[in-house]
Scaffold this active site. Structure first.
Site, short mmCIF file in Angstrom:
data_model
loop_
_atom_site.label_atom_id
_atom_site.label_comp_id
_atom_site.label_asym_id
_atom_site.label_seq_id
_atom_site.Cartn_x
_atom_site.Cartn_y
_atom_site.Cartn_z
N HIS A 72 1.26 4.57 4.53
CA HIS A 72 0.38 5.26 3.71
C HIS A 72 0.66 6.71 3.38
CE1 HIS A 72 -3.78 2.60 3.78
NE2 HIS A 72 -2.36 1.93 3.72
N SER B 270 0.51 -0.99 -0.15
CA SER B 270 -0.24 0.15 0.58
C SER B 270 0.91 1.86 0.14
CB SER B 270 -0.89 -0.51 0.91
OG SER B 270 -1.88 -1.00 0.94
#
Length: 372
Positions: free
Chosen positions: A313, A255
């Site tokens: 993230h 991610s």
């Protein structure tokens, strides 16, 4: 558009108290124990003894690894681009020579017709299948070809998670945790590691969606350098946040790297329209989509939500924004001295081995393709 999630949760393993002196190097399932990664965060596994949970000095090696790997990845990408451009030029010259030779040759269609008739039905089916695969591969964009390779690696790692005998190795090298004794290599390897099939499908769908655009902007080699560096940098940001908060739970997933790709495209093309996955009737601009994702991850980090690694993230997104805004000019466009050194080194090696020098290719890699 689907958000890129990074899972950071494990199901706690029930085990009897350890009576021996010492403890295993890594926490994780032992042979015969049931263990797995869950979609939601479970109680954290116990840390090995004699391991300070919030020791900032433990971040020094990961920091040095991050700096060294990022520099090496972009340096290797510059050299690979030089070799790629050089190889394409040589291929064009060879094709030109072969076309000239074909003008003086006659094509005996009867020979090929007889050869085809001598093949078995199975051999013909194999040749037709190979031709079909080749046509499908040729129909993909350069970005989709690169994404296909990344997806294949992630799928292979996903399969390895299903092999019981590899569980301890997978926990050690394919999950990241600042409290672990193995902290550097997992920063890269975990970027290709998913335990949940849904987790991998969501991440790879986002990568596939943006692959054509990002590779057209950066080029194949520069994109691979940015993608792998983003995975390492996002993990470093995660390490810092986990150490600061003392919440030392393991993480895995692509991610962070995916967020860097998404952020780079949204920063480069802020007015582009993005459709929401499963809700195609709703759309928003790329710039607004990036702001929404950053706001969600910031809220998750501040409120200490534990389902996703929000720090990773944000680290990936910030790196993607910085790279297309400033990093490309600072890093990639300054690669010419390295490429020139590599060219001179190659030419010197060719000269010492008695091979003709490629003097006409001096500038091939320094300004090679891949620039938008």
């Amino acid at each position: 558009m689907a958000p890129a999630f990074q899972k950071c949760a494990f199901r706690k393993v029930q085990r009897k108290p350890e009576t021996r002196k010492g403890a295993p190097e890594e926490f994780g399932p032992s042979p015969g124990e049931e263990a797995g990664l869950s979609r939601k965060h479970a109680p954290e596994p116990p840390l090995p003894p004699n391991m300070p949970p919030r020791n900032p000095r433990r971040l020094f090696k990961p920091l040095m690894f991050t700096v060294g790997f990022t520099g090496c990845s972009f340096g290797a990408a510059a050299i690979l681009q030089y070799e790629s451009v050089k190889s394409r030029l040589e291929s064009l010259l060879e094709e030109s020579e072969s076309e000239k030779m074909e003008k003086f040759q006659t094509h005996d269609t009867a020979y090929w017709h007889n050869w085809w008739n001598q093949l078995t039905d199975f051999q013909r089916q194999v040749i037709l299948l190979m031709s079909l695969v080749d046509d499908m591969w040729s129909g993909l964009s350069e970005g989709q070809k690169v994404a296909t390779g990344i997806i294949a690696v992630n799928a292979a790692v996903l399969c390895c998670w299903r092999i019981p005998s590899l569980q301890r190795t997978m926990f050690k090298y394919f999950t990241t945790n600042p409290a672990s004794k193995t902290r550097c290599m997992p920063m890269l390897l975990s970027s290709f590691s998913h335990y949940s099939i849904v987790h991998m499908v969501v991440n790879m769908y986002v990568l596939w969606t943006f692959s054509t655009t990002i590779v057209s902007i950066l080029g194949r080699e520069q994109f691979l350098a940015m993608y792998t560096s983003a995975g390492v940098i996002s993990t470093m940001v995660s390490y810092v946040c986990k150490t600061a908060t003392g919440r030392l739970h393991p993480s895995l997933g692509a991610s962070g790297a995916i967020m860097s790709v998404l952020a780079a495209v949204c920063t480069k093309m802020p007015e582009a329209k993005l459709a929401i996955a499963l809700l195609p009737m709703f759309s928003l601009t790329a710039g607004n989509a990036l702001k929404l994702l950053v706001a969600m991850d910031t809220a998750g980090l501040v409120l200490r939500f534990r389902m996703f690694d929000h720090a990773a993230h944000l680290g990936g997104a910030l790196f993607g924004v910085w790279y297309v805004a400033y990093g490309q000019e600072l890093i990639w466009k300054s690669r010419e001295p390295l490429v020139k050194f590599w060219h001179d080194l190659r030419r010197g090696m060719s000269g010492s081995s008695g091979e003709p020098r490629d003097g006409g290719q001096k500038g091939g890699g320094g300004k090679g393709g891949g620039q938008a």
